[in-house]
Design a protein around this motif. Structure first.
Motif, PDB file in Angstrom:
ATOM      1  N   PRO A   2       0.969  -0.963   0.102  1.00 38.89           N
ATOM      2  CA  PRO A   2       0.054   0.327   0.400  1.00 38.89           C
ATOM      3  C   PRO A   2       0.668   1.426  -0.064  1.00 38.89           C
ATOM      4  O   PRO A   2       1.855   1.134   0.408  1.00 38.89           O
ATOM      5  CB  PRO A   2      -1.064  -0.023   1.197  1.00 38.89           C
ATOM      6  CG  PRO A   2      -0.349  -1.114   1.900  1.00 38.89           C
ATOM      7  CD  PRO A   2       0.976  -2.180   1.258  1.00 38.89           C
ATOM      8  N   LYS A   3      -0.218   2.224  -0.638  1.00 36.57           N
ATOM      9  CA  LYS A   3       0.973   3.601  -0.433  1.00 36.57           C
ATOM     10  C   LYS A   3      -0.073   4.595   0.772  1.00 36.57           C
ATOM     11  O   LYS A   3      -1.345   3.853   0.790  1.00 36.57           O
ATOM     12  CB  LYS A   3       0.574   4.177  -1.317  1.00 36.57           C
ATOM     13  CG  LYS A   3       1.927   4.112  -2.587  1.00 36.57           C
ATOM     14  CD  LYS A   3       1.680   4.905  -4.207  1.00 36.57           C
ATOM     15  CE  LYS A   3       2.565   4.104  -5.167  1.00 36.57           C
ATOM     16  NZ  LYS A   3       2.570   5.374  -6.302  1.00 36.57           N
ATOM     17  N   ARG A  76      -1.332  12.771  10.605  1.00 39.18           N
ATOM     18  CA  ARG A  76      -2.286  11.929   9.879  1.00 39.18           C
ATOM     19  C   ARG A  76      -1.699  11.255   8.836  1.00 39.18           C
ATOM     20  O   ARG A  76      -0.884  11.486   8.266  1.00 39.18           O
ATOM     21  CB  ARG A  76      -3.438  13.161   9.945  1.00 39.18           C
ATOM     22  CG  ARG A  76      -4.795  12.310   8.918  1.00 39.18           C
ATOM     23  CD  ARG A  76      -5.459  13.667   8.075  1.00 39.18           C
ATOM     24  NE  ARG A  76      -6.749  12.832   7.595  1.00 39.18           N
ATOM     25  CZ  ARG A  76      -8.109  12.936   7.583  1.00 39.18           C
ATOM     26  NH1 ARG A  76      -7.972  14.376   7.845  1.00 39.18           N
ATOM     27  NH2 ARG A  76      -9.332  13.163   6.920  1.00 39.18           N
ATOM     28  N   THR A  77      -1.935  10.085   9.099  1.00 37.99           N
ATOM     29  CA  THR A  77      -1.912   9.048   7.879  1.00 37.99           C
ATOM     30  C   THR A  77      -2.557   8.277   7.513  1.00 37.99           C
ATOM     31  O   THR A  77      -3.798   7.994   8.151  1.00 37.99           O
ATOM     32  CB  THR A  77      -1.098   7.732   8.787  1.00 37.99           C
ATOM     33  OG1 THR A  77      -0.160   8.593   9.718  1.00 37.99           O
ATOM     34  CG2 THR A  77      -0.563   6.992   7.745  1.00 37.99           C
ATOM     35  N   SER A  78      -2.910   7.676   5.782  1.00 41.17           N
ATOM     36  CA  SER A  78      -3.936   8.204   5.259  1.00 41.17           C
ATOM     37  C   SER A  78      -3.121   6.965   4.203  1.00 41.17           C
ATOM     38  O   SER A  78      -2.485   6.976   3.688  1.00 41.17           O
ATOM     39  CB  SER A  78      -5.087   9.171   4.286  1.00 41.17           C
ATOM     40  OG  SER A  78      -4.976  10.085   5.323  1.00 41.17           O
ATOM     41  N   GLU A  79      -4.588   6.228   3.899  1.00 40.61           N
ATOM     42  CA  GLU A  79      -3.738   5.093   3.018  1.00 40.61           C
ATOM     43  C   GLU A  79      -4.764   5.276   1.629  1.00 40.61           C
ATOM     44  O   GLU A  79      -5.899   6.305   1.521  1.00 40.61           O
ATOM     45  CB  GLU A  79      -4.983   3.644   3.069  1.00 40.61           C
ATOM     46  CG  GLU A  79      -3.968   2.618   2.304  1.00 40.61           C
ATOM     47  CD  GLU A  79      -4.280   0.751   2.333  1.00 40.61           C
ATOM     48  OE1 GLU A  79      -4.483   0.417   1.235  1.00 40.61           O
ATOM     49  OE2 GLU A  79      -4.590   0.776   3.580  1.00 40.61           O
ATOM     50  N   ILE A  80      -3.275   5.939   0.759  1.00 42.77           N
ATOM     51  CA  ILE A  80      -3.898   5.922  -0.869  1.00 42.77           C
ATOM     52  C   ILE A  80      -4.837   5.029  -1.299  1.00 42.77           C
ATOM     53  O   ILE A  80      -3.719   3.981  -1.597  1.00 42.77           O
ATOM     54  CB  ILE A  80      -2.870   6.304  -1.617  1.00 42.77           C
ATOM     55  CG1 ILE A  80      -2.615   7.402  -0.841  1.00 42.77           C
ATOM     56  CG2 ILE A  80      -2.931   6.664  -2.879  1.00 42.77           C
ATOM     57  CD1 ILE A  80      -0.927   8.442  -1.569  1.00 42.77           C
ATOM     58  N   LYS A  81      -6.530   5.040  -2.429  1.00 45.46           N
ATOM     59  CA  LYS A  81      -6.475   4.216  -3.054  1.00 45.46           C
ATOM     60  C   LYS A  81      -6.507   4.640  -4.222  1.00 45.46           C
ATOM     61  O   LYS A  81      -4.888   4.931  -4.366  1.00 45.46           O
ATOM     62  CB  LYS A  81      -8.412   4.373  -2.644  1.00 45.46           C
ATOM     63  CG  LYS A  81      -8.127   4.014  -1.029  1.00 45.46           C
ATOM     64  CD  LYS A  81      -8.253   2.573  -0.458  1.00 45.46           C
ATOM     65  CE  LYS A  81      -8.217   2.395   1.347  1.00 45.46           C
ATOM     66  NZ  LYS A  81      -8.286   1.148   1.387  1.00 45.46           N
ATOM     67  N   PRO A  82      -7.450   4.135  -4.848  1.00 39.36           N
ATOM     68  CA  PRO A  82      -7.110   4.671  -6.649  1.00 39.36           C
ATOM     69  C   PRO A  82      -6.176   6.092  -7.157  1.00 39.36           C
ATOM     70  O   PRO A  82      -6.096   6.946  -5.449  1.00 39.36           O
ATOM     71  CB  PRO A  82      -8.623   4.344  -7.316  1.00 39.36           C
ATOM     72  CG  PRO A  82      -9.121   3.970  -6.124  1.00 39.36           C
ATOM     73  CD  PRO A  82      -8.448   4.281  -5.255  1.00 39.36           C
TER      74      PRO A  82
END
Length: 101
Positions: A2-3, A76-82
């Motif tokens: 994941p990114k 804040r950390t967020s997983e990149i989806k498309p």
């Protein structure tokens, strides 16, 4: 893998000198080297009081461990989806990329 995009609040980030940014980069690279290939720094965007980092990592816990070892905030950390860009608007939007590659 994941990114992720990580938002770090760093007052005055946009005013840091080239030498200060180099120091931050060197510190981050040193921690990454010790952590191994399961976490990679892609690039960062410096704004007025924040820096946004893009990482590839096995999981979010690795992102937080990198921040802890480096002494960096990870507000804040967020997983990149498309991932989309202007070509996504084209007919047959098969140009949309997956966040994992």
């Amino acid at each position: 893998m994941p990114k992720y995009v990580i938002e770090r609040e760093i007052p005055g980030a946009g005013s840091l000198s080239a030498a200060e940014l180099q120091g931050v980069s060197q510190k981050s690279c040193g921690v990454l080297q010790n952590m191994g290939p399961q976490i990679q720094w892609v690039q960062s965007y410096v704004t007025g009081d924040k820096i946004y980092f893009v990482y590839i990592a096995a999981n979010e816990e690795m992102i937080r461990e990198h921040a802890k070892q480096g002494g960096f905030p990870a507000n804040r950390t967020s997983e990149i989806k498309p991932i989309i860009d202007p070509t996504t608007a084209e007919t047959g939007a098969s140009n949309q990329q997956s966040a994992t590659g």
